[in-house]
Structures are given as structure tokens and as C-alpha cells.
Motif scaffolding. Sequence first.
Motif, mmCIF file in Angstrom:
data_model
loop_
_atom_site.group_PDB
_atom_site.id
_atom_site.type_symbol
_atom_site.label_atom_id
_atom_site.label_comp_id
_atom_site.label_asym_id
_atom_site.label_seq_id
_atom_site.Cartn_x
_atom_site.Cartn_y
_atom_site.Cartn_z
ATOM 1 N N ARG A 129 29.386 40.343 37.987
ATOM 2 C CA ARG A 129 29.645 40.980 39.065
ATOM 3 C C ARG A 129 28.706 40.387 40.416
ATOM 4 N NH1 ARG A 129 29.484 46.602 35.730
ATOM 5 N NH2 ARG A 129 31.664 46.080 35.021
ATOM 6 N N ILE A 130 27.214 40.327 40.399
ATOM 7 C CA ILE A 130 26.714 39.478 41.463
ATOM 8 C C ILE A 130 26.720 37.874 42.003
ATOM 9 C CG2 ILE A 130 25.301 40.988 40.729
ATOM 10 C CD1 ILE A 130 23.561 38.783 39.905
ATOM 11 N N ALA A 131 27.719 37.345 40.326
ATOM 12 C CA ALA A 131 28.103 35.746 40.737
ATOM 13 C C ALA A 131 29.422 35.499 41.732
ATOM 14 C CB ALA A 131 28.164 35.043 39.823
ATOM 15 N N GLY A 132 28.674 34.269 42.658
ATOM 16 C CA GLY A 132 29.275 34.247 43.393
ATOM 17 C C GLY A 132 31.751 33.374 43.145
ATOM 18 N N LEU A 133 31.283 33.029 41.361
ATOM 19 C CA LEU A 133 32.351 32.693 41.196
ATOM 20 C C LEU A 133 31.982 32.849 39.467
ATOM 21 C CD1 LEU A 133 34.928 31.559 40.888
ATOM 22 C CD2 LEU A 133 33.482 29.216 40.178
ATOM 23 N N ALA A 134 32.855 33.852 39.059
ATOM 24 C CA ALA A 134 32.413 34.760 37.466
ATOM 25 C C ALA A 134 33.915 34.438 36.976
ATOM 26 C CB ALA A 134 32.878 36.523 37.852
ATOM 27 N N VAL A 135 33.350 33.543 35.880
ATOM 28 C CA VAL A 135 34.687 33.231 34.593
ATOM 29 C C VAL A 135 34.663 33.543 33.563
ATOM 30 C CG1 VAL A 135 35.534 31.081 34.113
ATOM 31 C CG2 VAL A 135 33.943 30.216 36.152
ATOM 32 N N ALA A 136 35.681 34.084 32.957
ATOM 33 C CA ALA A 136 35.613 34.592 31.870
ATOM 34 C C ALA A 136 36.200 33.393 31.389
ATOM 35 C CB ALA A 136 36.966 35.010 31.704
ATOM 36 N N VAL A 137 36.397 33.470 29.283
ATOM 37 C CA VAL A 137 37.128 32.354 29.106
ATOM 38 C C VAL A 137 38.481 32.486 28.545
ATOM 39 C CG1 VAL A 137 34.736 30.558 28.282
ATOM 40 C CG2 VAL A 137 36.105 32.966 26.682
ATOM 41 N N ALA A 138 39.234 32.193 28.070
ATOM 42 C CA ALA A 138 40.809 32.842 27.517
ATOM 43 C C ALA A 138 40.626 33.912 26.630
ATOM 44 C CB ALA A 138 41.566 31.754 26.675
ATOM 45 N N ASN A 139 39.764 33.947 25.676
ATOM 46 C CA ASN A 139 39.601 34.795 24.819
ATOM 47 C C ASN A 139 38.593 35.945 25.049
ATOM 48 O OD1 ASN A 139 37.537 32.404 24.339
ATOM 49 N ND2 ASN A 139 37.222 33.046 22.134
ATOM 50 N N ALA A 140 38.363 36.265 26.569
ATOM 51 C CA ALA A 140 36.927 37.325 26.443
ATOM 52 C C ALA A 140 37.744 38.696 26.084
ATOM 53 C CB ALA A 140 36.974 36.952 27.994
ATOM 54 N N HIS A 141 36.567 39.521 26.426
ATOM 55 C CA HIS A 141 37.707 40.970 26.344
ATOM 56 C C HIS A 141 38.412 41.518 27.339
ATOM 57 C CE1 HIS A 141 37.311 45.295 25.692
ATOM 58 N NE2 HIS A 141 36.732 45.383 24.406
ATOM 59 N N PRO A 142 39.147 41.647 27.468
ATOM 60 C CA PRO A 142 40.540 42.199 28.424
ATOM 61 C C PRO A 142 39.714 43.198 29.588
ATOM 62 C CG PRO A 142 40.887 42.910 26.709
ATOM 63 C CD PRO A 142 39.917 42.340 25.898
ATOM 64 N N TRP A 143 38.134 43.399 29.378
ATOM 65 C CA TRP A 143 37.466 44.406 30.321
ATOM 66 C C TRP A 143 36.900 43.107 31.344
ATOM 67 C CZ3 TRP A 143 34.869 49.060 27.561
ATOM 68 C CH2 TRP A 143 35.148 49.788 27.098
ATOM 69 N N VAL A 144 36.557 42.005 30.972
ATOM 70 C CA VAL A 144 35.972 41.316 31.018
ATOM 71 C C VAL A 144 37.153 40.128 31.943
ATOM 72 C CG1 VAL A 144 34.066 38.615 30.865
ATOM 73 C CG2 VAL A 144 33.569 40.567 29.912
ATOM 74 N N ALA A 145 37.617 39.928 31.552
ATOM 75 C CA ALA A 145 38.941 38.954 32.534
ATOM 76 C C ALA A 145 39.410 40.096 33.338
ATOM 77 C CB ALA A 145 39.785 38.828 30.832
ATOM 78 N N ALA A 146 39.787 41.165 32.907
ATOM 79 C CA ALA A 146 40.162 42.059 34.561
ATOM 80 C C ALA A 146 39.382 41.825 35.639
ATOM 81 C CB ALA A 146 40.600 43.264 34.145
ATOM 82 N N GLN A 147 37.743 41.472 35.037
ATOM 83 C CA GLN A 147 36.995 41.104 36.520
ATOM 84 C C GLN A 147 36.155 40.014 36.788
ATOM 85 O OE1 GLN A 147 33.327 44.126 36.890
ATOM 86 N NE2 GLN A 147 34.728 45.752 34.425
ATOM 87 N N ALA A 148 37.090 38.664 35.921
ATOM 88 C CA ALA A 148 36.821 37.618 36.651
ATOM 89 C C ALA A 148 37.823 37.291 37.418
ATOM 90 C CB ALA A 148 36.939 36.752 35.562
ATOM 91 N N HIS A 149 36.889 36.580 38.935
ATOM 92 C CA HIS A 149 37.884 35.636 39.774
ATOM 93 C C HIS A 149 38.908 34.785 39.130
ATOM 94 C CE1 HIS A 149 33.511 36.976 41.850
ATOM 95 N NE2 HIS A 149 34.570 37.807 42.529
ATOM 96 N N TRP A 150 38.653 34.507 38.138
ATOM 97 C CA TRP A 150 39.189 33.313 37.014
ATOM 98 C C TRP A 150 39.190 32.991 36.040
ATOM 99 C CZ3 TRP A 150 38.636 28.133 35.066
ATOM 100 C CH2 TRP A 150 39.222 27.205 35.028
ATOM 101 N N GLN A 151 39.866 32.557 35.249
ATOM 102 C CA GLN A 151 40.130 32.504 33.519
ATOM 103 C C GLN A 151 40.733 31.284 33.012
ATOM 104 O OE1 GLN A 151 42.548 35.605 31.253
ATOM 105 N NE2 GLN A 151 40.693 35.149 29.698
ATOM 106 N N THR A 152 40.012 31.247 32.158
ATOM 107 C CA THR A 152 40.053 30.071 31.576
ATOM 108 C C THR A 152 41.359 29.539 30.691
ATOM 109 O OG1 THR A 152 38.586 29.864 29.482
ATOM 110 C CG2 THR A 152 37.435 28.703 31.702
ATOM 111 N N ARG A 153 42.059 28.777 30.551
ATOM 112 C CA ARG A 153 43.388 29.023 29.533
ATOM 113 C C ARG A 153 42.678 28.321 28.366
ATOM 114 N NH1 ARG A 153 44.778 23.056 28.122
ATOM 115 N NH2 ARG A 153 43.560 21.858 28.805
ATOM 116 N N LEU A 154 41.727 27.918 27.905
ATOM 117 C CA LEU A 154 40.649 27.257 26.400
ATOM 118 C C LEU A 154 40.026 28.577 26.458
ATOM 119 C CD1 LEU A 154 40.346 23.420 26.321
ATOM 120 C CD2 LEU A 154 42.339 25.049 25.558
ATOM 121 N N GLY A 155 39.653 28.535 24.838
ATOM 122 C CA GLY A 155 38.597 30.200 24.228
ATOM 123 C C GLY A 155 37.759 28.966 24.089
ATOM 124 N N GLY A 156 36.592 30.424 23.987
ATOM 125 C CA GLY A 156 35.120 30.028 23.539
ATOM 126 C C GLY A 156 35.059 29.170 23.090
#
Length: 183
Positions: A129-156
Motif C-alpha cells: 500500500r505504500i510502495a510506488g509499485l505494488a506487484v502481485a504474483v499470479a497466484n496471489a490471494h484475491p484481496w492482494v491481487a485487487a490492490q496491486a498496480h500490476w499482476q504477473t502472469r506466472l505464479g510465485g
Amino acid sequence: MPNASYLADVPADVLARAAGIRLAVFDVDGTLTDGRLWYGEDGREAKVFHVHDGLGLKRLQANGVQVAIISARISHPVALRAEELEIAHVYQGQGDKRSCLLELLDALQLAPAQAAFVGDDLPDLPPMRIAGLAVAVANAHPWVAAQAHWQTRLGGGQGAAREACDLILLAQGRSVAEQERWR
């Protein structure tokens, strides 16, 4: 890699955020690994890291972007991998990842907007929430993915960290020269 299909449709606002990144911070379990915890008969923990992620982290460092690990757990394999990749900023056993990130930013004299945080689960939300760029991995929890600026196509643990590294390098105009170096 400018023509990489997974980076072809990155929104302009995400590229603008990535262009200013000077510190990339990664969670471990579920981000640099697939999230599974492996224990041997002797109780020792084992982790599996993806070699593509490792090269991505090295590429960031070679191009002037500092790399850090912030993990809630303490794990000897993480320390070994960080040492192998020459990551100077390794923080394990961090129950409050946001405070840890703020302290690191202060020590490095960087603003939160200059940091990227890559994560997958609820403990990663406060620093994201404080980072200039928040990235969620593809298999992130949906609440995390919803708040990311970008989501990867590959999983952690499957190349997601490399995608985040490639995004930052692309946004900073370093991918083409890097690609030419390996020809």
C-alpha cells in the motif's frame, strides 16, 4: 525484452510507476517460492527457487536497482539464496513488513514511490500500500491481487519475480541494451 508478450499490454501508469523504482523488495514464501513448505525427516526446511527469478534479481542489481527481501518467516535456505545472489538487504522474521520497508527506505534515503513491493498474501498488503509499485504474483490471494498496480502472469516460484524485474527494466529503458548484451 521489449516484445515479450507478457509485457506488451502493460498500462502506461504502471510503466510510469516502474520507471522510478530504485528499490525492488520481494516477499519469499509464495513469491520467490511456490508457497509450499517442505520439511525433511530431520525437520530441516527446504525451498525451491526459480533460476529465472535469480537472474532477474541480478539484472536489477547490475542496472542500479537495489534488491531486498522481507519475509515474515526465518529460513536458512533464504539466507543461502540471498547470499548467492549478493542481496545485501535481507530481513527475515518480520511480522510488520510495512515498518521494515519504511526503515529500509529511510536508511537508503529513498521515498516510498521509489520502491516496488512484490507479494502474494495478506501480510504483504501493508508494504504494498505504500510502495510506488505494488506487484502481485499470479497466484496471489484475491484481496492482494485487487490492490496491486500490476499482476504477473506466472505464479510465485515459477518466474513471477523475473516478470517484475523485466517490467522495471523495460520501464527504465534498460531491456533493449540488456538483450543486445546477450546476443
